[in-house]
Design a protein around this motif. Sequence first.
Motif, PDB file in Angstrom:
ATOM      1  N   TYR A 121       0.843  -1.196   0.000  1.00 45.43           N
ATOM      2  CA  TYR A 121       0.000   0.000   0.000  1.00 45.43           C
ATOM      3  C   TYR A 121       0.877   1.244   0.000  1.00 45.43           C
ATOM      4  CZ  TYR A 121       1.479  -0.299   4.831  1.00 45.43           C
ATOM      5  OH  TYR A 121       2.262  -0.382   5.944  1.00 45.43           O
ATOM      6  N   CYS A 122       0.243   2.392  -0.220  1.00 45.98           N
ATOM      7  CA  CYS A 122       0.987   3.647  -0.164  1.00 45.98           C
ATOM      8  C   CYS A 122       0.995   4.123   1.287  1.00 45.98           C
ATOM      9  CB  CYS A 122       0.321   4.682  -1.075  1.00 45.98           C
ATOM     10  SG  CYS A 122       1.198   6.244  -1.043  1.00 45.98           S
ATOM     11  N   GLU A 123       2.189   4.133   1.881  1.00 51.17           N
ATOM     12  CA  GLU A 123       2.337   4.500   3.295  1.00 51.17           C
ATOM     13  C   GLU A 123       1.971   5.984   3.464  1.00 51.17           C
ATOM     14  OE1 GLU A 123       3.139   3.286   6.393  1.00 51.17           O
ATOM     15  OE2 GLU A 123       3.100   5.405   6.957  1.00 51.17           O
TER      16      GLU A 123
ATOM     17  N   ASN B  98       6.477  10.117   1.120  1.00 42.86           N
ATOM     18  CA  ASN B  98       6.321  10.806  -0.176  1.00 42.86           C
ATOM     19  C   ASN B  98       7.585  10.589  -1.012  1.00 42.86           C
ATOM     20  OD1 ASN B  98       8.094  12.302   1.309  1.00 42.86           O
ATOM     21  ND2 ASN B  98       7.181  14.291   0.851  1.00 42.86           N
ATOM     22  N   LEU B  99       8.235   9.438  -0.792  1.00 41.12           N
ATOM     23  CA  LEU B  99       9.599   9.283  -1.307  1.00 41.12           C
ATOM     24  C   LEU B  99       9.713   8.972  -2.795  1.00 41.12           C
ATOM     25  CD1 LEU B  99      11.337   7.503   1.681  1.00 41.12           C
ATOM     26  CD2 LEU B  99      11.371   9.902   1.026  1.00 41.12           C
ATOM     27  N   CYS B 100       8.662   8.402  -3.396  1.00 41.67           N
ATOM     28  CA  CYS B 100       8.802   8.105  -4.827  1.00 41.67           C
ATOM     29  C   CYS B 100       9.017   9.405  -5.605  1.00 41.67           C
ATOM     30  CB  CYS B 100       7.615   7.306  -5.366  1.00 41.67           C
ATOM     31  SG  CYS B 100       6.027   7.919  -4.863  1.00 41.67           S
ATOM     32  N   GLY B 101       8.333  10.473  -5.150  1.00 41.35           N
ATOM     33  CA  GLY B 101       8.514  11.774  -5.804  1.00 41.35           C
ATOM     34  C   GLY B 101       9.896  12.338  -5.544  1.00 41.35           C
TER      35      GLY B 101
ATOM     36  N   THR C 191       0.600  17.764   1.483  1.00 45.22           N
ATOM     37  CA  THR C 191      -0.129  17.719   0.201  1.00 45.22           C
ATOM     38  C   THR C 191      -0.344  16.282  -0.228  1.00 45.22           C
ATOM     39  OG1 THR C 191       1.035  19.732  -0.407  1.00 45.22           O
ATOM     40  CG2 THR C 191      -0.126  18.606  -2.183  1.00 45.22           C
ATOM     41  N   LYS C 192       0.720  15.483  -0.103  1.00 44.14           N
ATOM     42  CA  LYS C 192       0.613  14.076  -0.527  1.00 44.14           C
ATOM     43  C   LYS C 192      -0.479  13.351   0.260  1.00 44.14           C
ATOM     44  CE  LYS C 192       1.597   9.622  -0.052  1.00 44.14           C
ATOM     45  NZ  LYS C 192       1.455   8.697   1.051  1.00 44.14           N
ATOM     46  N   GLN C 193      -0.591  13.678   1.548  1.00 43.77           N
ATOM     47  CA  GLN C 193      -1.583  12.979   2.379  1.00 43.77           C
ATOM     48  C   GLN C 193      -3.018  13.325   1.992  1.00 43.77           C
ATOM     49  OE1 GLN C 193      -0.079  14.027   6.266  1.00 43.77           O
ATOM     50  NE2 GLN C 193       1.111  12.131   6.415  1.00 43.77           N
TER      51      GLN C 193
HETATM   52  S1  SF4 Z   1       4.511   7.731  -1.359  1.00 41.67           S
HETATM   53 FE1  SF4 Z   1       5.277   6.561  -3.113  1.00 41.67          FE
HETATM   54  S2  SF4 Z   1       7.052   5.453  -2.253  1.00 41.67           S
HETATM   55 FE2  SF4 Z   1       5.886   6.148  -0.503  1.00 41.67          FE
HETATM   56  S3  SF4 Z   1       4.541   4.415  -0.034  1.00 41.67           S
HETATM   57 FE3  SF4 Z   1       3.393   5.788  -1.426  1.00 41.67          FE
HETATM   58  S4  SF4 Z   1       3.744   4.989  -3.486  1.00 41.67           S
HETATM   59 FE4  SF4 Z   1       5.272   4.055  -2.129  1.00 41.67          FE
END
Ligand code: SF4
Length: 511
Positions: A391-393, A397-400, A415-417
Amino acid sequence: MKFLYRIRILFQILFFLFFLFLFFQAVFPYKPVVPSEFFLQWSPLTALLTFLSSHRLYAGMIPAGVLLFLTIFLGRFFCGWICPLGALIDFADLFIKRKRKLRRDATTFRWLKFGILALLVVMALFSVQFAWFFDPLALTNRTFATTLYPMLAVLTESVFGWLWPIAFLQPALMSIHEFLESWLLPVNLHFVAQGIPIFLFFLGILLLNLISKRFWCRNVCPLGALLGLFSKFRILERTVDEEGCVSCKICPADCRMNAIEDNFVDFSKVECIDSLECVSTCPTQAVTYRFNLKDPKPSKIDFSRRRFLQSLGSGVLAAGLFKIDLVNRDVRGDHVRPPGALPEDVFLEQCIRCQACVRICSTTGGLLQPAWLEMGLEGIWSPIGNPREGYCEFTCNLCGEVCPTHAIQLLDLATKQKTRIGTAFFDHDRCIPWNSGDNCMVCQEHCPTPEKAIVFREGNFVTAEGTLKRVKFPYVKEDLCIGCGICVTKCPVEGTPGIFLTADGAEREEI
Ligand code: SF4
Ligand code: SF4
């Protein structure tokens, strides 16, 4: 002059270790000494072709520009000194015995790499970015992320499994395992299915050494071709003291790029990778490398006009095939992209399938995996979510952060949340309360949004015997769901889960 050659080998090893260091430091929580995407941004091939297809410039292109600039003066030193794939090819060569049957005149296929480069440029002009398939940096990182890294993790876990029964080792094993978990091991050891074709392609590259040394670099690599074009007028030249040369034929036999001409004096500036083998092996020390500022002469490129036209034609045809795309477009909405991913068309033009996002994600939630045909032909090996595996933790936000081409934009955590990557829906035929009439709250307990996106409403359930039962039925509040997929991952239903994730409502704006 052997020491110059040894220095080159030392640099090659150090750059390879640096590549590995950047690869392994990309873990959650992320505290990089050097940004882990740094090495991946040195490829002028991906910089050029992402630009031609998407017309976008990004700061990460600067290292690639610096490399091209240096190449004009120094030649293809990147291939001999820096490229991690080149280092692995050289390493593999130590164990390969060439069969006489397979050996070929090494100049026969030289044109091929220029043909591939021309084909890729034409495809990029038609907005199909296919550099990712051949780019040595992307493909090495991809292989490490999807094959070698999971294999290393499985091996590490197996060793711990074997040693665990030895009671007195257990305290030490626990501390070592905790330490490894914090920087090396993925959160879940799921099998990356696409690792098999990715690894086979990589293995094929190493096995090409059976035909000749550095066959890939001599004949296939389009990055080598691009650097070769910029090396044509280089001023760092191989110089031979003609009086000292005894025509022993050692240097052309040893040159891993077959860059030395039959007279032992001239060399191809386009092919030479500054490996300094000739300097090291010349028995009379007649070979040196010098800057020639007065009258540097260009070398010719092994690429005829006929081959050029053939490559252009193939490029148009290939771009057309990718754009027609026979894969069913309707299924694409079933798959989510990472948070911050650019709008789909631009995303595909920018993503170089390096799997940096997949690798770092495997150390947090583990949502991302390389796609096969789920997102169409153009989407092969691009990152998609597999919520059954991970799942997306919420706090990640590390993939970005690690994406070298900004195909995934960096969103600040707040923002990601709030950024929606998809929406979850209950499958009433599979979900326990809906299907069996028993209460279950697993998905709601794991939902990370501050106001839970899964709510319950009590209602009547008719059992198989025809009796009525009060049950708490779960619903997704679509305006609160961000599509992280943790409900799907944690759903206790065996096989097909009681809740599924789609890309509905995904926010893909460019910021
Ligand atoms: S933010 Fe990106 S790297 Fe982090 S858990 Fe979600 S999908 Fe994976
Ligand atoms: S989206 Fe992932 S695979 Fe694509 S370039 Fe970015 S980090 Fe690499």
